[in-house]
Design an enzyme around this catalytic site. Structure first.
Site, short mmCIF file in Angstrom:
data_model
loop_
_atom_site.label_atom_id
_atom_site.label_comp_id
_atom_site.label_asym_id
_atom_site.label_seq_id
_atom_site.Cartn_x
_atom_site.Cartn_y
_atom_site.Cartn_z
N ASP A 15 2.98 12.20 1.38
CA ASP A 15 4.30 11.84 0.98
C ASP A 15 5.09 12.11 2.25
O ASP A 15 5.05 12.92 3.24
CB ASP A 15 4.76 12.94 -0.23
CG ASP A 15 5.89 12.43 -0.97
OD1 ASP A 15 6.45 11.16 -0.63
OD2 ASP A 15 6.51 13.20 -1.55
N LYS A 47 7.07 6.69 -6.52
CA LYS A 47 6.11 6.58 -5.48
C LYS A 47 4.86 7.51 -5.74
O LYS A 47 3.76 7.19 -5.41
CB LYS A 47 6.64 6.70 -4.06
CG LYS A 47 7.95 5.84 -3.88
CD LYS A 47 8.53 5.87 -2.69
CE LYS A 47 9.09 7.23 -2.32
NZ LYS A 47 10.50 7.35 -3.11
#
Length: 367
Positions: free
Chosen positions: A134, A89
Protein backbone atom coordinates in the site's frame (compact mmCIF):
# COMPACT_ATOMS: atom_id res chain seq x y z
CA UNK A 1 -11.86 -22.09 42.45
CA UNK A 2 -14.18 -19.75 44.28
CA UNK A 3 -16.85 -17.85 42.44
CA UNK A 4 -16.00 -14.29 41.53
CA UNK A 5 -18.25 -11.77 43.21
CA UNK A 6 -20.31 -9.88 40.66
CA UNK A 7 -21.14 -6.25 41.40
CA UNK A 8 -23.75 -4.44 39.34
CA UNK A 9 -23.91 -0.68 38.94
CA UNK A 10 -27.23 0.91 38.04
CA UNK A 11 -28.14 4.42 37.00
CA UNK A 12 -30.88 6.39 38.80
CA UNK A 13 -33.42 5.26 36.19
CA UNK A 14 -32.65 1.61 36.91
CA UNK A 15 -30.60 0.90 33.81
CA UNK A 16 -27.01 -0.24 33.70
CA UNK A 17 -24.35 1.99 32.08
CA UNK A 18 -24.48 1.52 28.32
CA UNK A 19 -27.85 -0.21 28.54
CA UNK A 20 -29.79 2.53 26.77
CA UNK A 21 -33.41 3.54 27.00
CA UNK A 22 -35.98 0.86 26.34
CA UNK A 23 -33.63 -2.04 27.24
CA UNK A 24 -34.86 -4.28 30.07
CA UNK A 25 -32.83 -3.83 33.24
CA UNK A 26 -32.26 -7.57 33.58
CA UNK A 27 -31.28 -8.09 29.94
CA UNK A 28 -27.76 -9.54 29.69
CA UNK A 29 -25.08 -7.46 28.01
CA UNK A 30 -23.45 -9.37 25.17
CA UNK A 31 -20.25 -7.54 24.17
CA UNK A 32 -19.66 -9.68 21.07
CA UNK A 33 -23.17 -9.47 19.72
CA UNK A 34 -22.10 -6.90 17.10
CA UNK A 35 -18.61 -6.46 15.66
CA UNK A 36 -16.63 -3.52 17.00
CA UNK A 37 -16.17 -0.54 14.73
CA UNK A 38 -12.58 -1.61 14.13
CA UNK A 39 -13.81 -4.98 12.79
CA UNK A 40 -16.69 -3.57 10.75
CA UNK A 41 -14.48 -2.56 7.83
CA UNK A 42 -13.31 -6.16 7.47
CA UNK A 43 -16.86 -7.47 7.81
CA UNK A 44 -18.17 -5.16 5.10
CA UNK A 45 -15.45 -5.94 2.54
CA UNK A 46 -16.70 -7.94 -0.46
CA UNK A 47 -15.06 -11.33 -0.95
CA UNK A 48 -15.20 -11.63 -4.75
CA UNK A 49 -15.38 -9.57 -7.92
CA UNK A 50 -19.08 -10.43 -8.19
CA UNK A 51 -19.76 -8.95 -4.75
CA UNK A 52 -17.71 -5.83 -5.45
CA UNK A 53 -20.04 -2.91 -6.20
CA UNK A 54 -19.05 -0.23 -8.70
CA UNK A 55 -15.85 0.14 -10.76
CA UNK A 56 -17.32 -1.97 -13.64
CA UNK A 57 -14.46 -1.26 -16.04
CA UNK A 58 -11.79 -2.22 -13.52
CA UNK A 59 -13.69 -5.36 -12.50
CA UNK A 60 -14.12 -6.53 -16.09
CA UNK A 61 -10.50 -5.88 -16.99
CA UNK A 62 -9.20 -7.54 -13.85
CA UNK A 63 -11.44 -10.55 -14.38
CA UNK A 64 -9.87 -11.05 -17.83
CA UNK A 65 -6.35 -10.79 -16.39
CA UNK A 66 -7.01 -13.29 -13.59
CA UNK A 67 -8.99 -15.74 -15.71
CA UNK A 68 -6.31 -15.77 -18.41
CA UNK A 69 -3.58 -16.43 -15.85
CA UNK A 70 -5.55 -19.27 -14.25
CA UNK A 71 -6.09 -20.94 -17.62
CA UNK A 72 -2.37 -20.74 -18.42
CA UNK A 73 -1.45 -21.93 -14.93
CA UNK A 74 0.89 -19.02 -14.26
CA UNK A 75 1.02 -16.09 -11.87
CA UNK A 76 -0.84 -13.07 -13.32
CA UNK A 77 0.95 -9.86 -14.23
CA UNK A 78 1.71 -7.37 -11.49
CA UNK A 79 -1.20 -5.02 -10.76
CA UNK A 80 -1.12 -1.31 -9.91
CA UNK A 81 -4.28 0.16 -8.34
CA UNK A 82 -4.40 3.94 -8.42
CA UNK A 83 -6.99 6.33 -7.04
CA UNK A 84 -8.09 8.47 -4.08
CA UNK A 85 -8.41 6.94 -0.58
CA UNK A 86 -11.47 4.91 0.34
CA UNK A 87 -12.42 3.56 -3.10
CA UNK A 88 -11.52 -0.09 -2.44
CA UNK A 89 -7.90 -0.59 -3.47
CA UNK A 90 -7.05 -2.74 -0.44
CA UNK A 91 -10.29 -4.67 -0.85
CA UNK A 92 -9.44 -5.31 -4.49
CA UNK A 93 -6.03 -6.70 -3.49
CA UNK A 94 -7.73 -9.10 -1.07
CA UNK A 95 -10.15 -10.16 -3.80
CA UNK A 96 -7.27 -10.85 -6.21
CA UNK A 97 -5.70 -13.23 -3.70
CA UNK A 98 -9.10 -14.82 -3.05
CA UNK A 99 -9.81 -15.31 -6.76
CA UNK A 100 -6.39 -16.90 -7.27
CA UNK A 101 -6.71 -19.09 -4.18
CA UNK A 102 -3.39 -17.70 -2.94
CA UNK A 103 -2.01 -16.31 0.29
CA UNK A 104 -1.89 -12.56 0.70
CA UNK A 105 1.09 -10.81 2.30
CA UNK A 106 0.50 -7.17 3.16
CA UNK A 107 2.84 -4.28 3.86
CA UNK A 108 3.12 -0.57 3.08
CA UNK A 109 5.60 1.66 1.33
CA UNK A 110 6.67 3.63 4.44
CA UNK A 111 7.47 0.33 6.22
CA UNK A 112 10.06 -0.58 3.56
CA UNK A 113 12.82 1.79 4.63
CA UNK A 114 15.74 -0.42 3.59
CA UNK A 115 16.38 -2.94 0.86
CA UNK A 116 16.81 -5.60 3.53
CA UNK A 117 13.21 -5.08 4.69
CA UNK A 118 11.94 -5.91 1.23
CA UNK A 119 14.39 -8.80 0.75
CA UNK A 120 13.16 -10.47 3.93
CA UNK A 121 9.56 -10.26 2.77
CA UNK A 122 10.26 -11.43 -0.79
CA UNK A 123 12.33 -14.41 0.32
CA UNK A 124 9.42 -15.70 2.41
CA UNK A 125 6.94 -15.71 -0.47
CA UNK A 126 5.66 -19.06 -1.75
CA UNK A 127 4.88 -19.74 -5.40
CA UNK A 128 1.69 -17.96 -6.48
CA UNK A 129 1.51 -15.70 -3.41
CA UNK A 130 0.16 -12.16 -3.71
CA UNK A 131 2.24 -9.37 -2.19
CA UNK A 132 0.30 -6.18 -1.50
CA UNK A 133 2.21 -2.93 -0.98
CA UNK A 134 0.00 0.00 0.00
CA UNK A 135 1.13 3.57 -0.72
CA UNK A 136 3.97 2.22 -2.83
CA UNK A 137 5.01 5.73 -3.89
CA UNK A 138 6.37 6.25 -0.34
CA UNK A 139 8.76 3.30 -0.52
CA UNK A 140 12.46 4.07 0.01
CA UNK A 141 14.56 4.28 -3.15
CA UNK A 142 16.95 1.38 -2.28
CA UNK A 143 13.97 -0.94 -1.75
CA UNK A 144 12.38 0.27 -4.98
CA UNK A 145 15.51 -0.52 -6.99
CA UNK A 146 15.59 -4.02 -5.54
CA UNK A 147 11.95 -4.45 -6.48
CA UNK A 148 12.73 -3.85 -10.18
CA UNK A 149 14.66 -7.11 -10.53
CA UNK A 150 12.22 -9.02 -8.33
CA UNK A 151 9.26 -8.02 -10.51
CA UNK A 152 10.96 -8.83 -13.82
CA UNK A 153 13.24 -11.80 -13.14
CA UNK A 154 11.95 -13.12 -9.79
CA UNK A 155 15.35 -12.81 -8.20
CA UNK A 156 17.24 -10.33 -6.07
CA UNK A 157 20.89 -9.69 -5.28
CA UNK A 158 21.68 -9.65 -1.56
CA UNK A 159 24.80 -7.68 -0.64
CA UNK A 160 26.84 -9.30 2.13
CA UNK A 161 29.58 -7.31 3.85
CA UNK A 162 30.75 -3.74 3.34
CA UNK A 163 33.45 -1.95 1.43
CA UNK A 164 35.87 -3.79 -0.91
CA UNK A 165 35.03 -7.13 0.68
CA UNK A 166 31.30 -6.90 -0.07
CA UNK A 167 29.90 -9.68 -2.22
CA UNK A 168 26.63 -10.03 -4.10
CA UNK A 169 24.66 -13.26 -3.60
CA UNK A 170 21.86 -13.92 -6.11
CA UNK A 171 18.67 -15.22 -4.53
CA UNK A 172 15.96 -16.86 -6.64
CA UNK A 173 12.37 -16.02 -5.76
CA UNK A 174 9.20 -18.02 -6.23
CA UNK A 175 6.93 -16.53 -8.93
CA UNK A 176 4.55 -14.10 -7.23
CA UNK A 177 2.12 -11.33 -8.10
CA UNK A 178 2.71 -7.83 -6.79
CA UNK A 179 -0.42 -5.76 -6.19
CA UNK A 180 0.45 -2.16 -5.38
CA UNK A 181 -1.82 0.72 -4.39
CA UNK A 182 -1.12 4.42 -4.62
CA UNK A 183 -3.07 7.61 -4.08
CA UNK A 184 -0.47 9.59 -6.04
CA UNK A 185 0.44 7.78 -9.22
CA UNK A 186 2.36 10.85 -10.44
CA UNK A 187 4.94 10.28 -7.70
CA UNK A 188 5.85 6.82 -9.05
CA UNK A 189 9.07 6.63 -11.01
CA UNK A 190 8.84 5.64 -14.66
CA UNK A 191 10.83 2.38 -14.28
CA UNK A 192 8.55 1.19 -11.48
CA UNK A 193 5.32 2.13 -13.23
CA UNK A 194 6.38 0.41 -16.46
CA UNK A 195 6.92 -2.92 -14.71
CA UNK A 196 3.24 -3.35 -13.92
CA UNK A 197 1.41 -5.43 -16.48
CA UNK A 198 -2.01 -4.03 -15.55
CA UNK A 199 -2.81 -0.57 -14.22
CA UNK A 200 -6.29 0.27 -12.92
CA UNK A 201 -7.56 3.75 -12.15
CA UNK A 202 -10.26 3.65 -9.45
CA UNK A 203 -12.97 6.28 -9.98
CA UNK A 204 -15.30 8.00 -7.54
CA UNK A 205 -18.70 6.33 -7.16
CA UNK A 206 -22.01 7.76 -8.31
CA UNK A 207 -24.98 7.98 -5.95
CA UNK A 208 -26.69 4.88 -7.39
CA UNK A 209 -23.70 2.62 -6.71
CA UNK A 210 -23.14 4.16 -3.28
CA UNK A 211 -26.80 3.50 -2.43
CA UNK A 212 -26.18 -0.18 -3.20
CA UNK A 213 -23.08 -0.06 -0.98
CA UNK A 214 -25.09 1.42 1.91
CA UNK A 215 -27.94 -1.07 1.44
CA UNK A 216 -25.53 -4.02 1.43
CA UNK A 217 -23.69 -2.71 4.51
CA UNK A 218 -26.97 -2.19 6.38
CA UNK A 219 -27.98 -5.76 5.64
CA UNK A 220 -24.64 -7.11 6.92
CA UNK A 221 -24.87 -4.99 10.07
CA UNK A 222 -28.42 -6.18 10.71
CA UNK A 223 -29.90 -2.70 10.30
CA UNK A 224 -33.15 -1.98 8.47
CA UNK A 225 -33.00 1.11 6.29
CA UNK A 226 -35.53 2.60 3.88
CA UNK A 227 -34.41 3.05 0.27
CA UNK A 228 -34.70 6.85 0.43
CA UNK A 229 -32.65 6.90 3.66
CA UNK A 230 -29.90 4.83 2.03
CA UNK A 231 -29.92 7.19 -0.95
CA UNK A 232 -29.66 10.20 1.40
CA UNK A 233 -26.60 8.74 3.12
CA UNK A 234 -25.06 7.88 -0.25
CA UNK A 235 -25.61 11.38 -1.64
CA UNK A 236 -23.58 12.88 1.24
CA UNK A 237 -20.67 10.40 1.04
CA UNK A 238 -18.41 12.32 -1.39
CA UNK A 239 -18.49 9.44 -3.87
CA UNK A 240 -16.46 7.26 -1.47
CA UNK A 241 -17.63 3.87 -0.08
CA UNK A 242 -15.50 4.19 3.05
CA UNK A 243 -17.26 7.43 3.97
CA UNK A 244 -20.65 5.89 3.14
CA UNK A 245 -20.02 2.98 5.52
CA UNK A 246 -18.82 5.36 8.23
CA UNK A 247 -21.88 7.59 7.93
CA UNK A 248 -24.15 4.53 7.99
CA UNK A 249 -22.67 3.47 11.34
CA UNK A 250 -23.21 6.91 12.80
CA UNK A 251 -26.80 7.05 11.52
CA UNK A 252 -27.31 3.59 13.01
CA UNK A 253 -26.15 4.92 16.39
CA UNK A 254 -28.60 7.82 16.15
CA UNK A 255 -31.49 5.55 15.16
CA UNK A 256 -30.81 3.16 18.03
CA UNK A 257 -30.49 5.92 20.64
CA UNK A 258 -33.37 8.12 19.50
CA UNK A 259 -35.64 5.51 17.95
CA UNK A 260 -36.24 1.82 17.49
CA UNK A 261 -33.14 1.23 15.35
CA UNK A 262 -34.91 1.53 12.00
CA UNK A 263 -33.36 4.10 9.66
CA UNK A 264 -35.87 6.21 7.77
CA UNK A 265 -35.30 9.42 5.82
CA UNK A 266 -36.11 11.67 8.77
CA UNK A 267 -33.73 9.91 11.17
CA UNK A 268 -30.97 9.81 8.53
CA UNK A 269 -31.20 13.55 7.93
CA UNK A 270 -31.37 14.31 11.67
CA UNK A 271 -28.32 12.14 12.35
CA UNK A 272 -26.27 13.76 9.60
CA UNK A 273 -27.10 17.19 11.02
CA UNK A 274 -25.82 16.04 14.41
CA UNK A 275 -22.56 14.86 12.83
CA UNK A 276 -22.10 18.10 10.82
CA UNK A 277 -22.54 16.60 7.35
CA UNK A 278 -24.61 18.85 5.11
CA UNK A 279 -26.56 18.08 1.94
CA UNK A 280 -23.41 18.25 -0.23
CA UNK A 281 -21.35 16.08 2.10
CA UNK A 282 -19.36 19.04 3.44
CA UNK A 283 -18.23 18.82 7.06
CA UNK A 284 -17.34 21.53 9.54
CA UNK A 285 -13.85 22.19 8.15
CA UNK A 286 -15.09 22.35 4.56
CA UNK A 287 -17.72 24.93 5.45
CA UNK A 288 -15.18 26.88 7.50
CA UNK A 289 -12.94 27.09 4.43
CA UNK A 290 -15.78 28.35 2.26
CA UNK A 291 -16.88 30.80 4.95
CA UNK A 292 -13.36 32.22 5.35
CA UNK A 293 -12.93 32.42 1.60
CA UNK A 294 -16.25 34.15 0.92
CA UNK A 295 -17.22 36.12 4.03
CA UNK A 296 -13.68 36.79 5.17
CA UNK A 297 -12.01 37.56 1.82
CA UNK A 298 -14.83 38.38 -0.57
CA UNK A 299 -14.46 35.16 -2.53
CA UNK A 300 -10.71 35.38 -3.11
CA UNK A 301 -8.19 34.95 -4.48
CA UNK A 302 -6.62 33.84 -1.21
CA UNK A 303 -3.31 32.08 -0.63
CA UNK A 304 -3.22 28.65 0.96
CA UNK A 305 -1.35 29.79 4.08
CA UNK A 306 -3.74 32.69 4.66
CA UNK A 307 -6.72 30.37 4.28
CA UNK A 308 -5.20 27.88 6.72
CA UNK A 309 -4.64 30.57 9.36
CA UNK A 310 -8.21 31.81 8.91
CA UNK A 311 -9.70 28.39 9.72
CA UNK A 312 -7.11 27.38 12.32
CA UNK A 313 -5.78 24.35 10.43
CA UNK A 314 -2.46 23.36 8.91
CA UNK A 315 -1.97 24.18 5.20
CA UNK A 316 -1.45 20.47 4.49
CA UNK A 317 -4.89 19.71 5.97
CA UNK A 318 -6.56 22.26 3.71
CA UNK A 319 -4.68 21.10 0.64
CA UNK A 320 -4.95 17.33 1.14
CA UNK A 321 -8.22 16.89 3.05
CA UNK A 322 -10.57 19.73 2.10
CA UNK A 323 -9.52 21.00 -1.30
CA UNK A 324 -9.77 17.78 -3.37
CA UNK A 325 -13.50 17.46 -2.76
CA UNK A 326 -14.24 21.18 -2.88
CA UNK A 327 -12.49 21.45 -6.25
CA UNK A 328 -14.23 18.33 -7.55
CA UNK A 329 -17.59 19.67 -6.36
CA UNK A 330 -16.93 22.88 -8.28
CA UNK A 331 -16.87 25.12 -5.23
CA UNK A 332 -13.25 26.24 -5.32
CA UNK A 333 -11.03 27.15 -8.26
CA UNK A 334 -7.25 27.07 -7.86
CA UNK A 335 -5.56 29.91 -9.69
CA UNK A 336 -2.04 31.27 -9.88
CA UNK A 337 -2.98 34.01 -7.40
CA UNK A 338 -4.70 31.71 -4.90
CA UNK A 339 -8.01 30.00 -4.17
CA UNK A 340 -11.22 31.49 -5.56
CA UNK A 341 -14.78 30.62 -4.56
CA UNK A 342 -17.10 29.73 -7.43
CA UNK A 343 -20.76 30.58 -7.82
CA UNK A 344 -21.68 27.14 -6.43
CA UNK A 345 -19.88 27.97 -3.17
CA UNK A 346 -21.65 31.31 -2.80
CA UNK A 347 -25.05 29.75 -3.38
CA UNK A 348 -24.30 26.82 -1.05
CA UNK A 349 -23.85 29.37 1.76
CA UNK A 350 -27.08 31.11 0.72
CA UNK A 351 -25.32 34.18 -0.67
CA UNK A 352 -25.57 35.98 -4.01
CA UNK A 353 -22.31 35.85 -5.98
CA UNK A 354 -20.97 39.14 -7.32
CA UNK A 355 -20.17 39.83 -10.95
CA UNK A 356 -16.92 38.24 -12.02
CA UNK A 357 -17.32 35.14 -9.84
CA UNK A 358 -16.24 31.98 -11.69
CA UNK A 359 -19.37 30.40 -13.14
CA UNK A 360 -21.39 33.62 -13.37
CA UNK A 361 -22.26 34.86 -16.83
CA UNK A 362 -21.60 38.61 -17.29
CA UNK A 363 -24.83 40.57 -16.79
CA UNK A 364 -26.76 37.58 -15.43
CA UNK A 365 -27.08 39.17 -11.98
CA UNK A 366 -28.43 42.51 -13.14
CA UNK A 367 -32.02 43.49 -13.69
Amino acid sequence: MSDIEKTEFRLPDGTRPGQGAGRPADAPLVPDRQPADGDVETTLRPRSLEEFIGQPKVRNQLDLVLTGARKRGVAPDHVLLSGPPGLGKTTMAMIIAQELGSSLRMTSGPALERAGDLAAMLSNLMEGDVLFIDEIHRMARPAEEMLYMAMEDFRIDVIVGKGPGATSIPLELAPFTLVAATTRSGMLTGPLRDRFGFTAQMEFYDTADLTRVVTRAARILGVTADADAAAEIASRSRGTPRIANRLLRRVRDFAEVHGDGHIDLESARAALVVFDVDSMGLDRIDRAVLDALIRGHGGGPVGLNTLAVAVGEEPATIEEVCEPYLVRAGMIARTGRGRVATVAAWRHLGLTPPEGTPGVEPGSLTG
